[in-house]
Scaffold this motif. Structure first.
Motif, PDB file in Angstrom:
ATOM      1  N   HIS B  13       0.818  -1.224   0.000  1.00 47.21           N
ATOM      2  CA  HIS B  13       0.000   0.000   0.000  1.00 47.21           C
ATOM      3  C   HIS B  13       0.849   1.269   0.000  1.00 47.21           C
ATOM      4  CE1 HIS B  13       0.832  -0.762   4.201  1.00 47.21           C
ATOM      5  NE2 HIS B  13       0.603   0.512   4.429  1.00 47.21           N
ATOM      6  N   CYS B  60      -8.544  -2.189   9.440  1.00 44.61           N
ATOM      7  CA  CYS B  60      -8.187  -0.915   8.853  1.00 44.61           C
ATOM      8  C   CYS B  60      -8.634   0.213   9.781  1.00 44.61           C
ATOM      9  CB  CYS B  60      -8.960  -0.825   7.543  1.00 44.61           C
ATOM     10  SG  CYS B  60      -8.242   0.210   6.324  1.00 44.61           S
ATOM     11  N   ALA B  68      -7.204   8.730   1.354  1.00 44.49           N
ATOM     12  CA  ALA B  68      -8.306   7.989   0.730  1.00 44.49           C
ATOM     13  C   ALA B  68      -9.188   8.935  -0.090  1.00 44.49           C
ATOM     14  CB  ALA B  68      -9.144   7.291   1.798  1.00 44.49           C
ATOM     15  N   LEU B  73     -10.145   6.953  -3.474  1.00 46.36           N
ATOM     16  CA  LEU B  73     -10.197   5.502  -3.300  1.00 46.36           C
ATOM     17  C   LEU B  73     -11.633   4.956  -3.267  1.00 46.36           C
ATOM     18  CD1 LEU B  73      -7.197   4.827  -0.884  1.00 46.36           C
ATOM     19  CD2 LEU B  73      -7.235   5.064  -3.378  1.00 46.36           C
ATOM     20  N   LEU B  78     -12.965   1.280  -2.964  1.00 45.82           N
ATOM     21  CA  LEU B  78     -12.681   0.972  -1.561  1.00 45.82           C
ATOM     22  C   LEU B  78     -13.825   1.419  -0.648  1.00 45.82           C
ATOM     23  CD1 LEU B  78     -10.768  -0.033   0.658  1.00 45.82           C
ATOM     24  CD2 LEU B  78      -9.830   2.273   0.774  1.00 45.82           C
ATOM     25  N   GLN B  79     -14.282   0.487   0.180  1.00 41.48           N
ATOM     26  CA  GLN B  79     -15.249   0.843   1.222  1.00 41.48           C
ATOM     27  C   GLN B  79     -14.756   0.236   2.529  1.00 41.48           C
ATOM     28  OE1 GLN B  79     -19.180  -0.838   0.970  1.00 41.48           O
ATOM     29  NE2 GLN B  79     -20.078   0.832   2.122  1.00 41.48           N
ATOM     30  N   ALA B 238     -11.947  -3.522   5.426  1.00 41.68           N
ATOM     31  CA  ALA B 238     -12.069  -3.146   4.013  1.00 41.68           C
ATOM     32  C   ALA B 238     -13.019  -4.150   3.372  1.00 41.68           C
ATOM     33  CB  ALA B 238     -10.715  -3.178   3.341  1.00 41.68           C
ATOM     34  N   ALA B 244      -8.613  -4.971  -1.125  1.00 45.66           N
ATOM     35  CA  ALA B 244      -9.398  -3.886  -1.722  1.00 45.66           C
ATOM     36  C   ALA B 244      -8.675  -2.549  -1.582  1.00 45.66           C
ATOM     37  CB  ALA B 244     -10.777  -3.810  -1.071  1.00 45.66           C
ATOM     38  N   VAL B 245      -7.873  -2.411  -0.514  1.00 45.50           N
ATOM     39  CA  VAL B 245      -7.100  -1.179  -0.342  1.00 45.50           C
ATOM     40  C   VAL B 245      -6.063  -1.083  -1.460  1.00 45.50           C
ATOM     41  CG1 VAL B 245      -5.517   0.084   1.173  1.00 45.50           C
ATOM     42  CG2 VAL B 245      -7.433  -1.199   2.161  1.00 45.50           C
ATOM     43  N   ALA B 248      -7.715  -0.515  -4.930  1.00 42.31           N
ATOM     44  CA  ALA B 248      -8.157   0.864  -5.165  1.00 42.31           C
ATOM     45  C   ALA B 248      -6.955   1.773  -5.404  1.00 42.31           C
ATOM     46  CB  ALA B 248      -8.980   1.358  -3.978  1.00 42.31           C
TER      47      ALA B 248
END
Lengths: 394, 538
Positions: B13, B60, B68, B73, B78-79, B238, B244-245, B248
């Motif tokens: 990341h 997270c 973000a 993101l 990303l959620q 996430a 997903a981080v 995104a």
């Protein structure tokens, strides 16, 4: 209803026994005289049920009016700004209606149930106005608010939940479509509508089957992580989706005491709901005049810098006040700081850079922030699943 | 071969965040990843059909909201969904529930100790004072206390001002926090074993120290520094797993025109005429670039992929002595249904939180004793969660995925390499501990991925499997991270930079090191600063 009886106190919706059992926080609000939960367990988790799994909201207190008879369509077409003839049977239309001065009285959804058979769901009570509008038309108008119980099922797994409940073929229902199922001897109407901006449905049923519907829904929804949500979570979701709330983002015209406090559909960013090619409808002449002369205000969606919500902020341009914020929130899914603003013309064109004057308090000390903000052209949350036919599993 | 302005080594990341900002500034950027998939320790993989695991990092909170939002993101998919609270199960069949709701939590602590319930409020305030001091520095370069540069002096003055604002008591607290053991720190507030154990676990997570080792109080603080949507200290999942981080961030990199190249194993950073000139891959290819950013930990960066000849001897020495010890392992488990836990209703919000089975600091310390003796803890400390209660994407409907972080696991077993038999023994100790509190747990297991420091190092590349790219003790923080003189993301050779969690402000899926490093690179290139600063706390 007897004068002075309990029935004149706060009312309970047909789902109340289930809602009360789930409402761990005992955080109750009121809605049209009904006791409704602001939050059940945790507002944030409820909001995220709407955005990540499936959330259920009891919308039974909604005002519901049935308009039938040979002139039903004609009557409604004269009342609302949209062209009702273009809302087919089995479809739902979002619309507003105006007074003669072209000022918005309310917004709501119009359900086209059958030939000359409509249900209007409205924020404000509208029976008297409906009767005014019906003068000279052959229609019957019934307030069926208490005769229809309703649940909104919203979120990415809402379709999967309802399919698991046995609503076969629901995945083919298009946004703003409605369909019927039989449910324990009653008709269950399902519309693909909602106030969250997500994939979602609303279920409409006779009150006597309400609790059974709730039970079946939650049993079917368990593997799909279903959860009830209260009005706080709904408010956050609707701001993120860019939806106006009557009474918050505009004053219903007939309840505005001070002149100039009401708004036209154009001033609320709702020009797309106005069919000026209809020869006659309430407020048309005034709206025509406004089109020629220009509007006084413009509705704007603002993306505000920083993470402090611009609640009740003044909006400034070159240091001068040009408007106010009506709704604001830090939006957890979109990770945006959004505000709805009423701006004086000519302000509010997409891309305009403005400043929000934000006040917030920490440990009794107030701080003022001048946060730069921009007018954005579309809501910050608008996922493809909201429109997908059939929707995915999540 | 395309010539890039900048090459980032490692698609974790921080590498991706760094590349996104360099690409956003108009540089041509490539991120090189050794594995066939991106993410580093921010990864999701399907190792059992239908189940997605967050193989390494699993929750997270520290991910900077400023980044973000700035890198869009959410638009890139990303959620982050919050989870509330946690629970520690006791050996006597009871539990302590750390409810997210304040009043409910008060009642629950009071069930164990009325005095602790009240003391918790003082504790929470003291912790918040300290996080408030540190949080503004997350998205900033640490000032160099020996520098006379205007920028360093200004930053130092600001730092000194926030300190003096705390007053004498606050300042003393700060020193306590940075030097004390988490055990001693908690003993000052609480009397109940289970409360202390519940709170104390976060002081040793990812750290090869025990709850009574000096410096661990800061690690606890590190876990309170994040926020979710303005709620400081909140944690979340996430949606779709931690991958997903990375996914995104990768979309953001690509949206700005950057390239991400997988299966590109870097052999070394090439230095010519005292300047970086590119990287050489293990397959023999060489990629030229004037800027090379390493997202690897400081040991790997300086000892594995740089020539000793290109480095000052002192730096090689410091890299060799950098504390990056393996202390943890991980089980990722596919479950046929939601397990039941003794005494806990399945609808209780505590089910959504972090779960633990270690009910005293004493047991935590004994678990550390095993590590010191060169073996995995027979009675381990676990940080366990079931994200599929709010995430429908990671397992089929009605099925669940469990992520179990396990401490302690040493990098070597009695001086030798981990064997498969050792791994099986490690796995069994964890499963037995969970099963002791969950009668149906064992029967629900469909698949289990077990990762010891051996697997984490081999697959992710973290030295000894240390999750923070180096321990978060005061000797390795701020202007000492990774080493004195190299804390501002610049390496020893012009054009060479560091952007991993081994740099300030450290580990956790924060993305701050990657962003801060990008800011310094842009500064050296005399390009405008496009990296956001932190939101003000008040």
């Amino acid at each position: 209803m007897k004068a002075g009886s309990d029935a004149t106190m706060m009312l309970r919706t047909p789902f109340h026994a289930r809602v009360a059992a789930a409402c761990e926080l005992n955080d109750w609000g009121t809605w049209k005289g009904y006791t409704t939960p602001r939050a059940y367990t945790d507002m944030e988790l409820e909001y995220f049920a709407i955005r990540s799994t499936a959330g259920v909201f009891d919308l039974s207190p909604m005002n519901k009016y049935r308009i039938t008879g040979p002139d039903a369509q004609a009557c409604l077409n004269r009342m609302v700004t949209r062209d009702v003839s273009r809302i087919g049977v089995g479809r739902v239309g979002y619309t507003v209606w105006c007074n003669d001065a072209g000022q918005v009285m309310d917004d709501g959804t119009l359900f086209h149930l059958g030939e000359n058979d409509y249900r209007l769901c409205a924020f404000a009570r509208a029976i008297d106005w409906l009767h005014w509008c019906a003068l000279g038309f052959d229609v019957s108008i019934v307030d069926e608010s208490d005769e229809v119980a309703a649940l909104a099922v919203q979120g990415p797994t809402s379709c999967a939940t309802l399919l698991a409940m046995g609503l076969e073929g629901l995945e083919q229902l298009k946004p703003f479509g409605l369909t019927h199922f039989s449910f324990e001897g009653e008709t269950l109407m399902v519309s693909r509508t909602g106030f969250t901006g997500d994939l979602g449905y609303e279920l409409w049923i006779a009150p006597r089957q309400a609790e059974l519907l709730w039970d079946r829904l939650f049993a079917a929804g368990e593997p799909y992580l279903i959860k009830p949500f209260g009005s706080d979570a709904l408010d956050l979701a609707r701001i993120e989706a860019g939806f106006l709330q009557a009474g918050v983002d505009f004053v219903p015209a007939e309840s505005a005491v001070r002149s100039g406090r009401s708004r036209s559909p154009f001033e609320l960013g709702l020009a797309w709901l106005v069919s000026m090619d209809k020869p006659v409808f309430n407020g048309r002449r005034a709206l025509q005049r406004e089109q020629a002369q220009g509007s006084r205000y413009r509705f704007a969606l603002l993306d505000v810098d920083g993470n402090k919500p611009a609640h009740h902020s003044f909006i400034l341009s070159r240091g001068g006040k040009v408007g106010t914020v009506t709704s604001a929130a830090w939006c957890p899914t979109a990770k945006s700081n959004v505000a709805f603003a009423q701006l004086e013309m000519p302000h509010g064109a997409v891309g305009e850079e403005l400043v929000a004057e934000i006040y917030y308090q920490r440990e009794l000390q107030w701080t003022r922030v001048l946060a730069p903000c921009r007018v954005i052209g579309s809501p910050v949350f608008n996922p493809p699943r909201r429109r997908a036919v059939p929707p995915g599993a999540f | 071969m395309k010539k890039y302005d900048a090459i980032v080594i490692g698609a974790g990341h921080n590498g991706l965040t760094n590349a996104a900002y360099l690409a956003k500034s108009g540089l041509s950027v490539a991120v090189l990843e050794r594995n066939p998939y991106i993410g580093g320790a921010t990864v999701s993989r399907e190792l059992y059909p239908g189940w997605t695991y967050s193989n390494c990092s699993y929750v997270c909170s520290l991910l900077r909201p400023e980044i973000a939002r700035d890198l869009e993101l959410p638009r890139h998919g990303l959620q982050v969904v919050p989870y509330g609270g946690g629970v520690t199960f006791k050996r006597d069949g009871d539990y302590y529930g750390n409810y997210y709701d304040h009043n409910r939590q008060y009642r629950e602590v009071a069930r164990h100790s009325l005095r602790d319930a009240n003391a918790y409020e003082r504790y929470a305030t003291d912790v918040r004072k300290q996080t408030r001091l540190i949080r503004p520095y997350l998205l900033r370069r640490p000032p160099d206390p020996t520098s006379l540069k205007l920028r360093d002096l200004r930053d130092l003055a600001g730092f000194a001002r926030s300190f003096t604002e705390l007053g004498e008591e606050g300042l003393a607290d700060t020193l306590r926090f940075w030097t004390k053991s988490v055990g001693d720190y908690l003993n000052e507030y609480f009397e109940s074993d289970v409360i202390k154990a519940h709170l104390g676990g976060t002081g040793v997570i990812g750290t090869a120290l025990g709850v009574y080792s000096p410096g661990t109080a800061y690690v606890l603080l590190h876990h309170y520094m994040g926020d979710m949507d303005g709620n400081v200290g909140s944690w979340g999942f996430a949606r779709g797993g931690m991958g997903a981080v990375a996914a995104a961030l990768a979309k953001s990199v690509k949206a700005f025109g950057g390239d991400i190249i997988c299966d590109a194993d870097v052999d070394r950073i090439v230095v010519r005429h005292g300047k970086v000139s590119g990287v050489a891959l293990k397959n023999g290819n060489e990629l030229p670039a004037g800027i090379v950013v390493s997202n690897l930990d400081p040991r790997r960066t300086f000892l594995d992929i740089m020539d000793r000849d290109d480095l000052p001897a002192e730096l090689v020495h410091k890299a060799g002595n950098f504390k990056i010890r393996g202390s943890s392992g991980k089980l990722n488990i596919a479950l046929d249904g939601l397990p039941t836990f003794n005494g806990l209703d399945r609808n209780n919000p505590l089910m959504l939180g972090d779960m633990h089975f270690t009910d005293s600091l004493e047991r935590l310390e004994r678990a550390y004793d095993d590590w010191k003796a060169g073996t995995w803890s027979k009675d381990p400390y676990v940080d366990m969660l079931i994200p599929t209660q709010t995430d429908p994407t990671m397992a089929p409907p009605g099925k669940h995925m469990m992520t179990v972080f396990v401490q302690y696991a040493p990098p070597r077993i009695n001086g030798g390499e981990w064997t498969d038999a050792d791994r099986a023994g490690f796995e069994q100790s964890v499963i037995d501990q969970i099963a002791a509190h969950s009668p149906d747990f064992k029967s629900l297991i469909l698949h289990c991925e077990t990762r010891t420091p051996r697997e984490i190092e081999a697959e992710v590349g973290l030295t000894e499997g240390n999750i923070f790219q180096g321990e978060l003790t005061f000797d390795q923080l701020l202007f000492n991270r990774p080493f004195p003189g190299y804390a501002q993301y610049r390496g020893p050779v012009p054009g060479m930079y560091m952007c991993g969690s081994g740099t300030h402000p450290g580990g956790g899926v924060m993305a701050a090191p990657g962003a801060n490093a990008a800011r310094e690179i842009l500064r050296d290139l005399r390009l405008p600063d496009v990296v956001p600063g932190g939101y003000a706390d008040d």
